[in-house]
Design an enzyme around this catalytic site. Sequence first.
Site, PDB file in Angstrom:
ATOM      1  N   ASP A 286      27.032  54.839  34.872  1.00 54.32           N
ATOM      2  CA  ASP A 286      28.033  55.906  34.785  1.00 54.32           C
ATOM      3  C   ASP A 286      29.443  55.419  35.074  1.00 54.32           C
ATOM      4  O   ASP A 286      30.417  56.002  34.590  1.00 54.32           O
ATOM      5  CB  ASP A 286      27.704  57.027  35.776  1.00 54.32           C
ATOM      6  CG  ASP A 286      26.323  57.620  35.558  1.00 54.32           C
ATOM      7  OD1 ASP A 286      25.878  57.655  34.393  1.00 54.32           O
ATOM      8  OD2 ASP A 286      25.696  58.047  36.544  1.00 54.32           O
ATOM      9  N   GLU A 336      39.252  54.877  44.801  1.00 53.91           N
ATOM     10  CA  GLU A 336      39.389  54.738  43.347  1.00 53.91           C
ATOM     11  C   GLU A 336      38.306  55.527  42.618  1.00 53.91           C
ATOM     12  O   GLU A 336      38.568  56.130  41.575  1.00 53.91           O
ATOM     13  CB  GLU A 336      39.348  53.261  42.951  1.00 53.91           C
ATOM     14  CG  GLU A 336      40.411  52.389  43.616  1.00 53.91           C
ATOM     15  CD  GLU A 336      41.827  52.946  43.502  1.00 53.91           C
ATOM     16  OE1 GLU A 336      42.123  53.657  42.514  1.00 53.91           O
ATOM     17  OE2 GLU A 336      42.642  52.683  44.401  1.00 53.91           O
ATOM     18  N   HIS A 339      39.339  59.034  42.286  1.00 55.07           N
ATOM     19  CA  HIS A 339      40.238  59.270  41.147  1.00 55.07           C
ATOM     20  C   HIS A 339      39.420  59.524  39.879  1.00 55.07           C
ATOM     21  O   HIS A 339      39.722  60.443  39.103  1.00 55.07           O
ATOM     22  CB  HIS A 339      41.163  58.074  40.938  1.00 55.07           C
ATOM     23  CG  HIS A 339      42.326  58.020  41.878  1.00 55.07           C
ATOM     24  ND1 HIS A 339      43.065  59.133  42.218  1.00 55.07           N
ATOM     25  CD2 HIS A 339      42.903  56.969  42.538  1.00 55.07           C
ATOM     26  CE1 HIS A 339      44.040  58.786  43.050  1.00 55.07           C
ATOM     27  NE2 HIS A 339      43.959  57.484  43.265  1.00 55.07           N
ATOM     28  N   HIS A 345      46.095  61.988  44.754  1.00 56.01           N
ATOM     29  CA  HIS A 345      46.495  61.642  46.117  1.00 56.01           C
ATOM     30  C   HIS A 345      46.817  62.900  46.919  1.00 56.01           C
ATOM     31  O   HIS A 345      47.265  63.914  46.374  1.00 56.01           O
ATOM     32  CB  HIS A 345      47.716  60.722  46.094  1.00 56.01           C
ATOM     33  CG  HIS A 345      47.407  59.349  45.599  1.00 56.01           C
ATOM     34  ND1 HIS A 345      48.326  58.564  44.925  1.00 56.01           N
ATOM     35  CD2 HIS A 345      46.272  58.612  45.665  1.00 56.01           C
ATOM     36  CE1 HIS A 345      47.764  57.415  44.613  1.00 56.01           C
ATOM     37  NE2 HIS A 345      46.522  57.422  45.046  1.00 56.01           N
ATOM     38  N   ASN A 393      22.303  63.071  35.722  1.00 48.47           N
ATOM     39  CA  ASN A 393      21.096  62.293  35.450  1.00 48.47           C
ATOM     40  C   ASN A 393      20.670  61.551  36.710  1.00 48.47           C
ATOM     41  O   ASN A 393      21.399  60.692  37.211  1.00 48.47           O
ATOM     42  CB  ASN A 393      21.348  61.285  34.323  1.00 48.47           C
ATOM     43  CG  ASN A 393      21.775  61.966  33.038  1.00 48.47           C
ATOM     44  OD1 ASN A 393      21.342  63.072  32.751  1.00 48.47           O
ATOM     45  ND2 ASN A 393      22.635  61.309  32.277  1.00 48.47           N
ATOM     46  N   ASN A 408      16.441  61.691  55.707  1.00 52.24           N
ATOM     47  CA  ASN A 408      17.417  60.686  55.264  1.00 52.24           C
ATOM     48  C   ASN A 408      18.199  61.137  54.035  1.00 52.24           C
ATOM     49  O   ASN A 408      18.836  60.335  53.370  1.00 52.24           O
ATOM     50  CB  ASN A 408      16.733  59.347  54.984  1.00 52.24           C
ATOM     51  CG  ASN A 408      15.754  59.406  53.816  1.00 52.24           C
ATOM     52  OD1 ASN A 408      15.510  60.476  53.251  1.00 52.24           O
ATOM     53  ND2 ASN A 408      15.188  58.263  53.454  1.00 52.24           N
ATOM     54  N   PHE A 410      17.236  61.925  51.191  1.00 55.02           N
ATOM     55  CA  PHE A 410      16.762  61.401  49.915  1.00 55.02           C
ATOM     56  C   PHE A 410      15.338  61.869  49.673  1.00 55.02           C
ATOM     57  O   PHE A 410      14.456  61.642  50.499  1.00 55.02           O
ATOM     58  CB  PHE A 410      16.821  59.872  49.921  1.00 55.02           C
ATOM     59  CG  PHE A 410      16.929  59.303  48.557  1.00 55.02           C
ATOM     60  CD1 PHE A 410      18.139  59.319  47.890  1.00 55.02           C
ATOM     61  CD2 PHE A 410      15.828  58.774  47.920  1.00 55.02           C
ATOM     62  CE1 PHE A 410      18.243  58.801  46.616  1.00 55.02           C
ATOM     63  CE2 PHE A 410      15.924  58.259  46.653  1.00 55.02           C
ATOM     64  CZ  PHE A 410      17.136  58.269  45.997  1.00 55.02           C
ATOM     65  N   GLU A 415       7.747  64.381  49.223  1.00 49.41           N
ATOM     66  CA  GLU A 415       8.725  65.352  49.719  1.00 49.41           C
ATOM     67  C   GLU A 415       9.147  66.289  48.592  1.00 49.41           C
ATOM     68  O   GLU A 415       9.201  65.890  47.429  1.00 49.41           O
ATOM     69  CB  GLU A 415       9.957  64.641  50.278  1.00 49.41           C
ATOM     70  CG  GLU A 415       9.686  63.781  51.495  1.00 49.41           C
ATOM     71  CD  GLU A 415      10.942  63.086  52.010  1.00 49.41           C
ATOM     72  OE1 GLU A 415      10.915  62.623  53.152  1.00 49.41           O
ATOM     73  OE2 GLU A 415      11.942  63.009  51.260  1.00 49.41           O
ATOM     74  N   ASP A 418      15.004  67.218  50.961  1.00 50.81           N
ATOM     75  CA  ASP A 418      15.406  66.459  52.152  1.00 50.81           C
ATOM     76  C   ASP A 418      16.869  66.769  52.420  1.00 50.81           C
ATOM     77  O   ASP A 418      17.755  66.287  51.727  1.00 50.81           O
ATOM     78  CB  ASP A 418      15.194  64.960  51.959  1.00 50.81           C
ATOM     79  CG  ASP A 418      15.255  64.196  53.277  1.00 50.81           C
ATOM     80  OD1 ASP A 418      16.042  64.600  54.151  1.00 50.81           O
ATOM     81  OD2 ASP A 418      14.532  63.197  53.421  1.00 50.81           O
TER      82      ASP A 418
END
Length: 612
Positions: A286, A336, A339, A345, A393, A408, A410, A415, A418
Amino acid sequence: MIQVLLVTICLAVFPYQGSSIILGSGNVNDYEVVYPRKVTALPKGAAQPKYEDTMQYEFKVNGEPVVLHLEKNKGLFSEDYSETHYSPDGREITTYPPVEDHCYYHGRIQNDADSTASISACNGLKGHFKLQGEMYLIEPLELSDSEAHAVFKYENVEKEDEAPKMCGVTQNWESYEPIKKASQLNLTPEQQRYLNTKKYIELVIVADNVMVKKYTSNSTAIRTRIYACVNTLNLIYRAFNIHIALVGIEIWSNKDLINVISASNVTLDLFGNWRRRVLLRRKRHDNAQLLTAIDLDGPTIGLARVGSMCDPKCSTGIVQDHSKLDVMVAVTMAHELAHNLGINHDGNQCNCGGNPCIMSATLNFEPAYRFSDCSRDEHWRYLIDNRPPCILNKPLITDIVSPPVCGNYFVEVGEECDCGLPAHCQNPCCNAATCKLRPGTQCEDGECCEQCQFTSAGTECRAAKSECDIAESCTGQSADCPTDNFQRNGRPCLNNNGYCYNGKCPTLDHQCISFFGSSATVAPDVCFNLNLKGEGNFYCRRENTRIFPCAPQDKKCGRLFCVLGPTGNTISCQATSSQSNVDIGMVDLGTKCGDGRVCNSNRQCVDVNTAY
């Protein structure tokens, strides 16, 4: 019943105050020597993995005992993670190293709700943690006693360079309309679901040849640097419910594959062209960040295109390896990447709760870990207005052979959700203690999940972006919006001025406008006759250094020609090209080149009914 054996390693804790020392992080004026005590809970008779899923370390900071809880960042790498480098003769070498049992962790300090930690446990403990609002660093000491570590405040690290360091993105805040706060946005239920859905960024990091020289061709050191940065990047982006998975790194070990120069805007443009032309064809991802050791012009240490996430060329950034501290480079990369996600900013009106802000135009001497209220509102507005599709995705997650760790953030095998530890969980659909959905709930996240239930069938979850796109609706059986589809290729669009191609309606006029501005239009046929010569930049196809002229019927599938405004009696054929990207300035695939005809991948003008 599982019996638990407590194994204690290195029982002694001997704090020692030092005045000054040279460490990997730089010159440190005041530090404390500690001997972390590791306490691990293992089932009786269980084989101990090289790097456990959870660990606890006890040591003292300023004479007070602390307990550091660590959990492996299991989502750090994608399942198809790869590494690419180049042989001395320039051959591309790609490997798929095993990364399941890695040594990078996130964590917290016990009894400190605001604490965070990003730690490498590869060779001792190295990284940083936040304790009672202050940033501390820890790293092993190179002593005969291998358990000795230095702990020190960030403020005690001598600054390498007092000169200000800045992001290269420029903007005039006064020219922008006031940003609506998230609470002021009048969101539809579908927009709110989209904002609440977890996002994923599949990231590739490229290290240039100057990085290779800086680290004396030590690819392990470069990988370690990158891994530590991405581990911290993941921690920072939890605030936006974004998970960042490292899908690959590329090391330009032989030579740079673009012209990396100190002019950051030029280098970023070249890197974007290379990414679109080369990297995307080789590796699905990506966003790509170029990590360079070149000294960028002036105070600049990074640059990225604002609001460019998922764009084939512009979803990129350039980050200078400007500090010995992993955390400082990671914060620059987070800046970055923000952005790319539509965040500008911060202005004077923006608030980070008294902490340094990540999106300050000037790098803070203290690592910034928080996004401001302005950043949050801009990011939400960007998501609502642009809907970057790639970040929905979910990456292929490394198949972990060890048990899942509940808490955690994830979702792992076994599971259903989470949401972090019970003290931090804010998800009403998820039982934080079990990582299972609460009774009576169907889902906890997704574009087709609302108030813990599947959204009704037929509810639009993804609007059509153009007349060549198709709106998608929820099925009522899943929390996920169906795969993004579009109208069939070759369908007439824009009042028969074009034909649909992969969800868009490419036309020669629109391509001229994108290159030369709103007054540009496609040039007369006489300009396209230059493509018949097959000389210089004027051709249809190119194979390595050999170019092939266009056949007369294919001339509008080669180099694009435009005119700017009224031409009078003289025609000025305008074209554009790039030495670093031969595709720049060529007519886009799928563009109408005649009645009932489109440009195919061989740059031939063919019948639209047989093109796809």
